[in-house]
Design an enzyme around this catalytic site. Sequence first.
Site, PDB file in Angstrom:
ATOM      1  N   ARG A  39       0.822  -1.215   0.000  1.00  0.00           N
ATOM      2  CA  ARG A  39       0.000   0.000   0.000  1.00  0.00           C
ATOM      3  C   ARG A  39       0.854   1.263   0.000  1.00  0.00           C
ATOM      4  NH1 ARG A  39      -4.903  -2.194   3.846  1.00  0.00           N
ATOM      5  NH2 ARG A  39      -6.127  -2.904   2.087  1.00  0.00           N
ATOM      6  N   LYS A 200     -22.054 -15.351   0.235  1.00  0.00           N
ATOM      7  CA  LYS A 200     -23.467 -15.108   0.541  1.00  0.00           C
ATOM      8  C   LYS A 200     -24.186 -14.249  -0.488  1.00  0.00           C
ATOM      9  CE  LYS A 200     -22.684 -14.071   5.188  1.00  0.00           C
ATOM     10  NZ  LYS A 200     -23.000 -13.020   6.051  1.00  0.00           N
ATOM     11  N   GLY A 353     -12.475  -8.248  -1.771  1.00  0.00           N
ATOM     12  CA  GLY A 353     -11.245  -8.597  -1.069  1.00  0.00           C
ATOM     13  C   GLY A 353     -10.790 -10.025  -1.332  1.00  0.00           C
ATOM     14  N   GLY A 376     -14.756  -3.449   0.281  1.00  0.00           N
ATOM     15  CA  GLY A 376     -16.109  -2.914   0.454  1.00  0.00           C
ATOM     16  C   GLY A 376     -16.409  -1.781  -0.518  1.00  0.00           C
TER      17      GLY A 376
END
Length: 396
Positions: A39, A200, A353, A376
């Site tokens: 990062r 999910k 992710g 997200g």
Amino acid sequence: MTYQKKTIEDIDVSGKRVLVRCDFNVPQDDTGAITNDKRIVESLPTIRYLIDHGARVILCSHLGRPKGSVNPKYSLRPVAARLSELLEKPVAMAGDVIGPDAQAKAAALQNGDVCLLENVRFHAEEEKNDAAFAKALASLAEIYVNDAFGTSHRAHASTAGVADYLPAVCGYLIGKEIGVMGAALSDPKRPFVAVLGGAKVSDKIGVISNLLEKVDTLIIGGAMAYTFLTAQGASVGDSRIEADKLDYAREMVQKAADRGVRFLLPTDNVCADHFAADAAPVVHDSMSIPAGYMGLDIGPETIRTYSDAIRGAGTVVWNGPMGVFEFDTFAEGTRAIAQAIADSGAISIIGGGDSAAAVVQLGYADRMTHISTGGGASLEFLEGLVLPGIACLLDK
Ligand code: ADP
Ligand code: MG
């Protein structure tokens, strides 16, 4: 939401104090040593551009979850040290975020100098997007740059609030994210194929619904396939399903039919009698997985059908692994789909992710057009939601 945002190249930064929101949320070991500096490395092009154009660079970020109070465990000091090595120049570390040391360090900057503020989440006001805190942070600078895509779906003081007080533009990382994903969603090269999987249905409701309005083909894999299959009348044994999402699954199948979207579900599955890395794999048809067995990956026939559907695509958006890729025995579906996407020559975008981790783990990272860095945030982007950290930036 428009994806055409001003960038650091569209504003005069020379001699200006520029506050840059980075994502320096790096993994660390027990001693605080950084275990992966990806990062930090990825933030360098934006920081270097600002240095080279004579800006006075004030960096800020969150790190971990200090929950609104000062905790040395979550200090950004190790990041300043690593950044200084990578930039081959000093990076002044402030001992606070908006306090006297931050103010002094920011004021002392000469053109091309860099300082790093302490963890913005040392203040509870950060995540509350408190106006006074945002204003104090903004008062350190004359221009705001957001380059932290992973937090751009949050309206926090350092990701959105400061833009109320400063001209706001994006850095190269956010510029690339919204450039590639925005183009795919607003003007895709067709055929446009979406591949959705993962754990999910309930995590992906918005994504499925939004992409159904844009794609030519929607491919479903992963555990979420079993909810769709059950809704179609299949017996899926002990596979993971969400009983409260069966109506939603039927609605989506209907929506696909209404819009002429080709909607593909697995026809066979690699199953096991328990959830473990060393469980013995058995292939069963989707319509009749026996009791006691659960589907943990898409089967060989499904791999062929899905690979054929991906071949010739103009754009592929992929979110969610096809199976439990963390176990080698159940990673083949995910690997084969990565291969098909890589071979298709399509513009390929990986969001999420675990999907990004799977593509990296299986060795396909450099064959994809874009792997989104925000888990997200990329999901909310694919849902078509307004991301506060992007909406607050100046339009082109
Ligand atoms: P992303 O983070 O890319 O959005 P998700 O978090 O939705 O993806 O899903 C990833 C998880 O889904 C992985 O941990 C994977 O093991 C799990 N998964 C995929 N297929 C199955 C399956 N058939 N049964 C149980 N878990 C599954
Ligand atoms: Mg996930």
